[in-house]
Design a protein around this motif. Structure first.
Motif, PDB file in Angstrom:
ATOM      1  N   UNK A  49       0.953  -1.293  -0.027  1.00  0.00           N
ATOM      2  CA  UNK A  49       0.061   0.163   0.206  1.00  0.00           C
ATOM      3  C   UNK A  49       1.076   1.304   0.045  1.00  0.00           C
ATOM      4  N   UNK A  52      -3.083   7.080   0.257  1.00  0.00           N
ATOM      5  CA  UNK A  52      -4.661   7.376  -0.252  1.00  0.00           C
ATOM      6  C   UNK A  52      -4.888   8.962  -0.296  1.00  0.00           C
TER       7      UNK A  52
ATOM      8  N   UNK B   1       7.356   0.184   9.474  1.00  0.00           N
ATOM      9  CA  UNK B   1       6.215  -0.910   9.656  1.00  0.00           C
ATOM     10  C   UNK B   1       6.491  -1.992   8.928  1.00  0.00           C
ATOM     11  N   UNK B  34     -10.022  -4.100  11.360  1.00  0.00           N
ATOM     12  CA  UNK B  34     -10.188  -3.803  10.134  1.00  0.00           C
ATOM     13  C   UNK B  34      -9.111  -4.706   9.141  1.00  0.00           C
ATOM     14  N   UNK B  93      -5.436  -2.349   8.764  1.00  0.00           N
ATOM     15  CA  UNK B  93      -5.043  -1.066   9.009  1.00  0.00           C
ATOM     16  C   UNK B  93      -4.391  -0.955  10.376  1.00  0.00           C
ATOM     17  N   UNK B  96      -1.408   5.500  12.745  1.00  0.00           N
ATOM     18  CA  UNK B  96      -0.642   6.581  11.477  1.00  0.00           C
ATOM     19  C   UNK B  96      -1.433   6.378  10.514  1.00  0.00           C
ATOM     20  N   UNK B  97      -2.705   5.752  10.520  1.00  0.00           N
ATOM     21  CA  UNK B  97      -3.747   5.848   9.354  1.00  0.00           C
ATOM     22  C   UNK B  97      -2.957   5.071   8.083  1.00  0.00           C
ATOM     23  N   UNK B  98      -2.420   4.007   8.288  1.00  0.00           N
ATOM     24  CA  UNK B  98      -1.539   3.260   6.989  1.00  0.00           C
ATOM     25  C   UNK B  98      -2.296   2.025   6.922  1.00  0.00           C
ATOM     26  N   UNK B  99      -2.063   1.374   5.696  1.00  0.00           N
ATOM     27  CA  UNK B  99      -2.568  -0.086   5.575  1.00  0.00           C
ATOM     28  C   UNK B  99      -1.351  -0.835   5.392  1.00  0.00           C
ATOM     29  N   UNK B 101      -0.004  -4.906   4.304  1.00  0.00           N
ATOM     30  CA  UNK B 101      -0.292  -6.263   3.551  1.00  0.00           C
ATOM     31  C   UNK B 101       0.699  -7.226   4.080  1.00  0.00           C
TER      32      UNK B 101
END
Lengths: 121, 110
Positions: A49, A52, B1, B34, B93, B96-99, B101
């Motif tokens: 990702x 966004x 991360x 999430x 999720x 720090x509002x990231x996603x 995988x």
């Protein structure tokens, strides 16, 4: 039916800027109920990702830590599209790039067709 | 991360059930309900099969189910079919509002 149509070059020179566009049909980039994501995939890095943009009375952006210093995602309400810019690319940025809609809470239900980008001189 | 951790491969025979794990941390999987799961066939874009940990989008078979315990999410596929052979990815999720995988799991239907 929401559709995302990507466009942009498939070859970028090292140290240059990768620029892709995602045209949205069937929805609005300015909707308050979705977020517009860029995601890439490569054999070495898998799915990643990138970031966004979304509108909730104002425009917001979130970016992955790995590319935060090099990435910009911009909405263009006049054209109903979203763009990706990734600066100072290296061969490690070679990947398939996707734009995708998140309808809320990770409901990423619509994907663009993908753009294969190679970084090479 | 860091990416979420998934087994590289799993396999099962038609009609059987398999489970794919997705291990994160208290900063991602453990903190939010999430988690999403995607199925990807060769040459295709990923397809969402589970979101918010256990919800199925419209049109997705009820043979796919999701769950979570602490920092680990799981995808179970029951009644395996040949067309289930694909790569599966989890996503969560994170703070720090990231996603994030997972690295992906290749499912082989024997």
């Amino acid at each position: 039916q929401v559709q995302l149509r990507q466009s942009g070059p498939g070859l970028v020179r090292p140290s240059q800027t990768l620029s892709l566009t995602c045209a949205i049909s069937g929805d609005s980039v300015s909707t308050n109920s979705a977020a517009w994501n860029w995601i890439r995939q490569s054999p070495s890095r898998g799915l990643e990702w990138l970031g966004r943009t979304y509108h909730r009375s104002a425009w917001y952006n979130d970016y992955a830590v790995s590319v935060r210093s090099r990435i910009t995602i911009n909405p263009d309400p006049s054209k109903n599209q979203v763009s990706l810019q990734l600066n100072s690319v290296t061969p490690e940025d070679t990947a398939m790039y996707y734009c995708a809609r998140d309808g809320g809470s990770g409901l990423v239900d619509v994907w663009g067709q993908g753009t294969s980008v190679t970084v090479s001189s | 991360q860091s990416a979420l951790t998934q087994p590289a491969s799993v396999s099962g025979s038609p009609g059987q059930s398999i489970t794919i794990s997705c291990t994160g941390t208290s900063s991602d999987v453990g903190s939010y309900n999430l988690v999403s799961w995607y199925q990807q066939h060769p040459g295709k874009a990923p397809k969402l099969i589970i979101y918010e940990g256990s919800k199925r989008p419209s049109g997705v078979s009820n043979r796919f189910s999701g769950s979570k315990s602490d920092n680990t999410a799981s995808l179970t596929i029951s009644g395996l079919q040949a067309e289930d052979e694909a790569d599966y990815y989890c996503s969560s999720f994170a703070r720090s509002s990231t996603w994030l995988f997972g690295g992906g799991t290749k499912l082989t239907v024997l």
